[in-house]
Design a protein around this motif. Structure first.
Motif, PDB file in Angstrom:
ATOM      1  N   ARG A 295       5.225 -22.776 -29.652  1.00 13.45           N
ATOM      2  CA  ARG A 295       4.322 -23.532 -30.814  1.00 13.45           C
ATOM      3  C   ARG A 295       3.200 -24.229 -30.255  1.00 13.45           C
ATOM      4  NH1 ARG A 295       5.657 -28.435 -33.462  1.00 13.45           N
ATOM      5  NH2 ARG A 295       6.882 -29.718 -32.169  1.00 13.45           N
ATOM      6  N   LEU A 296       3.475 -25.039 -28.933  1.00 12.72           N
ATOM      7  CA  LEU A 296       2.452 -25.970 -28.399  1.00 12.72           C
ATOM      8  C   LEU A 296       1.707 -25.146 -27.584  1.00 12.72           C
ATOM      9  CD1 LEU A 296       4.355 -28.897 -27.359  1.00 12.72           C
ATOM     10  CD2 LEU A 296       2.465 -28.832 -29.150  1.00 12.72           C
ATOM     11  N   ARG A 297       2.069 -23.969 -27.000  1.00 16.39           N
ATOM     12  CA  ARG A 297       1.422 -22.954 -26.243  1.00 16.39           C
ATOM     13  C   ARG A 297       0.414 -22.238 -26.819  1.00 16.39           C
ATOM     14  NH1 ARG A 297       3.327 -17.683 -22.712  1.00 16.39           N
ATOM     15  NH2 ARG A 297       1.334 -17.286 -21.738  1.00 16.39           N
ATOM     16  N   ARG A 298       0.879 -21.703 -28.032  1.00 18.78           N
ATOM     17  CA  ARG A 298      -0.304 -21.064 -28.844  1.00 18.78           C
ATOM     18  C   ARG A 298      -1.573 -21.886 -29.220  1.00 18.78           C
ATOM     19  NH1 ARG A 298      -1.559 -16.726 -31.856  1.00 18.78           N
ATOM     20  NH2 ARG A 298      -1.969 -16.941 -33.837  1.00 18.78           N
ATOM     21  N   ALA A 299      -1.253 -22.891 -29.917  1.00 16.20           N
ATOM     22  CA  ALA A 299      -2.466 -23.535 -30.177  1.00 16.20           C
ATOM     23  C   ALA A 299      -1.927 -25.098 -30.657  1.00 16.20           C
ATOM     24  CB  ALA A 299      -3.075 -23.005 -31.661  1.00 16.20           C
ATOM     25  N   ARG A 300      -2.671 -26.021 -30.026  1.00 17.58           N
ATOM     26  CA  ARG A 300      -2.588 -27.376 -30.283  1.00 17.58           C
ATOM     27  C   ARG A 300      -4.022 -28.292 -30.020  1.00 17.58           C
ATOM     28  NH1 ARG A 300      -1.280 -25.752 -25.480  1.00 17.58           N
ATOM     29  NH2 ARG A 300      -2.412 -26.849 -23.488  1.00 17.58           N
ATOM     30  N   THR A 301      -3.940 -29.662 -30.298  1.00 17.78           N
ATOM     31  CA  THR A 301      -5.086 -30.497 -30.151  1.00 17.78           C
ATOM     32  C   THR A 301      -4.966 -30.908 -28.790  1.00 17.78           C
ATOM     33  OG1 THR A 301      -4.005 -32.209 -30.976  1.00 17.78           O
ATOM     34  CG2 THR A 301      -5.502 -30.943 -32.319  1.00 17.78           C
ATOM     35  N   CYS A 302      -6.279 -30.989 -27.850  1.00 21.72           N
ATOM     36  CA  CYS A 302      -6.422 -31.747 -26.709  1.00 21.72           C
ATOM     37  C   CYS A 302      -7.223 -32.798 -27.015  1.00 21.72           C
ATOM     38  CB  CYS A 302      -6.666 -30.726 -25.620  1.00 21.72           C
ATOM     39  SG  CYS A 302      -7.189 -31.111 -24.056  1.00 21.72           S
ATOM     40  N   TYR A 303      -6.870 -34.041 -27.145  1.00 15.29           N
ATOM     41  CA  TYR A 303      -7.827 -34.955 -27.499  1.00 15.29           C
ATOM     42  C   TYR A 303      -8.452 -34.533 -28.680  1.00 15.29           C
ATOM     43  CZ  TYR A 303      -7.155 -36.281 -22.653  1.00 15.29           C
ATOM     44  OH  TYR A 303      -6.786 -36.694 -21.451  1.00 15.29           O
ATOM     45  N   ASP A 304      -9.878 -34.462 -28.719  1.00 11.94           N
ATOM     46  CA  ASP A 304     -10.415 -33.901 -30.338  1.00 11.94           C
ATOM     47  C   ASP A 304     -10.983 -32.508 -30.291  1.00 11.94           C
ATOM     48  OD1 ASP A 304     -12.521 -33.910 -28.341  1.00 11.94           O
ATOM     49  OD2 ASP A 304     -13.734 -35.470 -29.811  1.00 11.94           O
ATOM     50  N   HIS A 305     -10.170 -31.714 -29.388  1.00 11.91           N
ATOM     51  CA  HIS A 305     -10.692 -30.276 -29.510  1.00 11.91           C
ATOM     52  C   HIS A 305      -9.366 -29.444 -29.360  1.00 11.91           C
ATOM     53  CE1 HIS A 305     -10.917 -31.463 -25.125  1.00 11.91           C
ATOM     54  NE2 HIS A 305     -10.264 -30.307 -24.870  1.00 11.91           N
ATOM     55  N   MET A 306      -9.653 -28.163 -29.345  1.00  6.85           N
ATOM     56  CA  MET A 306      -8.386 -27.091 -29.492  1.00  6.85           C
ATOM     57  C   MET A 306      -8.159 -26.537 -28.162  1.00  6.85           C
ATOM     58  SD  MET A 306      -7.936 -23.510 -31.511  1.00  6.85           S
ATOM     59  CE  MET A 306      -8.837 -24.325 -33.011  1.00  6.85           C
ATOM     60  N   ALA A 307      -6.620 -26.510 -27.874  1.00  9.38           N
ATOM     61  CA  ALA A 307      -6.220 -26.011 -26.566  1.00  9.38           C
ATOM     62  C   ALA A 307      -5.160 -24.944 -26.825  1.00  9.38           C
ATOM     63  CB  ALA A 307      -5.683 -27.224 -25.612  1.00  9.38           C
ATOM     64  N   GLY A 308      -4.714 -24.322 -25.815  1.00 11.68           N
ATOM     65  CA  GLY A 308      -3.537 -23.137 -26.149  1.00 11.68           C
ATOM     66  C   GLY A 308      -4.210 -22.006 -25.759  1.00 11.68           C
ATOM     67  N   THR A 309      -3.385 -21.129 -26.173  1.00 10.49           N
ATOM     68  CA  THR A 309      -3.676 -19.605 -25.839  1.00 10.49           C
ATOM     69  C   THR A 309      -4.844 -19.086 -26.921  1.00 10.49           C
ATOM     70  OG1 THR A 309      -2.047 -18.646 -27.301  1.00 10.49           O
ATOM     71  CG2 THR A 309      -1.511 -18.829 -25.052  1.00 10.49           C
ATOM     72  N   VAL A 310      -4.906 -19.789 -27.942  1.00 10.06           N
ATOM     73  CA  VAL A 310      -5.999 -19.285 -28.834  1.00 10.06           C
ATOM     74  C   VAL A 310      -7.523 -19.812 -28.569  1.00 10.06           C
ATOM     75  CG1 VAL A 310      -6.871 -19.591 -31.197  1.00 10.06           C
ATOM     76  CG2 VAL A 310      -4.615 -19.204 -30.985  1.00 10.06           C
TER      77      VAL A 310
END
Length: 239
Positions: A109-124
């Motif tokens: 669930r974290l690998r697919r999509a998460r926040t990184c500071y104020d932007h989006m991270a993960g596979t998406v």
């Protein structure tokens, strides 16, 4: 006339010497998948101690086979260029040895999509970063990103105020190394604006008490429709 071939021969011999050491060769081969790794990870893969790994990495950087990327308190290593990767792939074909696959250990669930500071991270986010480049909307200007004319027009059509982002006292757009994918996602003011757009439009939702993001079914369809479009200005309406 000065004979340039001897220096070329010496340069080739120096590179061959860097690759010929088994631990260094294992480090290089592990990076062929395009994912960056820490010195600790590379030391484990090469089955050497930390100080030995440090010396090997210094040699590979000196010979311009690796580059180092600082991300917060971590230091990641990756192949210096596509040409280095192509040369290693060719040598692996001759040697008859397959490249080592990358196996992430981050929870799904974290690998697919998460926040990184104020932007989006993960596979998406990594896929979005790559698509923006593939469409020619996002251009790499020596480590800093800028929007092409088509990219600026497309962001404006999405409701993103590009001039306002450019006036902020922060980097406009840059590569941010993704700690689960070990490839770049989009950071900076533009990355933050795209995350806010996704949240505002309901394409993504924050999970309670977590950095994880849930990409909604309709959000996934909209992301594909918007960012897979290759026209100058995407023909869609934001609902």
């Amino acid at each position: 006339m000065e004979d340039k071939f001897p220096s070329a021969d010496l340069g080739l011999a120096q590179l061959a010497g860097a690759i010929a050491e088994p631990a260094r060769a294992r480090m290089l081969c592990s990076l062929l998948d395009g994912h960056a790794r820490t010195a600790t990870e590379l030391a484990t893969l090469a089955d050497v101690g930390a100080s030995t790994a440090s010396a090997h990495l210094a040699r590979l950087r000196t010979d311009r086979l690796l580059t180092m990327v600082a991300q917060g308190k971590h230091r990641y290593y990756r192949l210096a260029s596509a040409e280095v990767g192509q040369a290693l792939e060719a040598l692996l074909v001759v040697a008859g040895v397959p490249a080592t696959p990358f196996t992430p250990t981050t929870p799904d669930r974290l690998r697919r999509a998460r926040t990184c500071y104020d932007h989006m991270a993960g596979t998406v986010a990594v896929a979005l970063h790559d698509q923006l480049h593939a469409q020619g909307w996002l251009l790499d200007d020596g480590g800093e990103y800028r929007l092409s004319e088509a990219g600026a027009a497309s962001m404006a059509a999405l409701g993103i105020d590009v001039p306002q982002l450019q006036r902020q006292r922060r980097r406009f757009a840059c590569a941010c190394l993704d700690w689960s994918e070990r490839r770049a996602h989009l950071g900076g003011a533009l990355g933050a604006a795209l995350l806010q757009l996704a949240l505002r439009q309901g394409w993504a939702e924050r999970e309670f008490d977590s950095r994880a993001l849930r990409i909604t079914p309709s959000g996934e369809r909209r992301l594909l429709a918007v960012f897979a479009c290759r026209s100058t200005v995407p023909a869609f309406c934001i609902s």
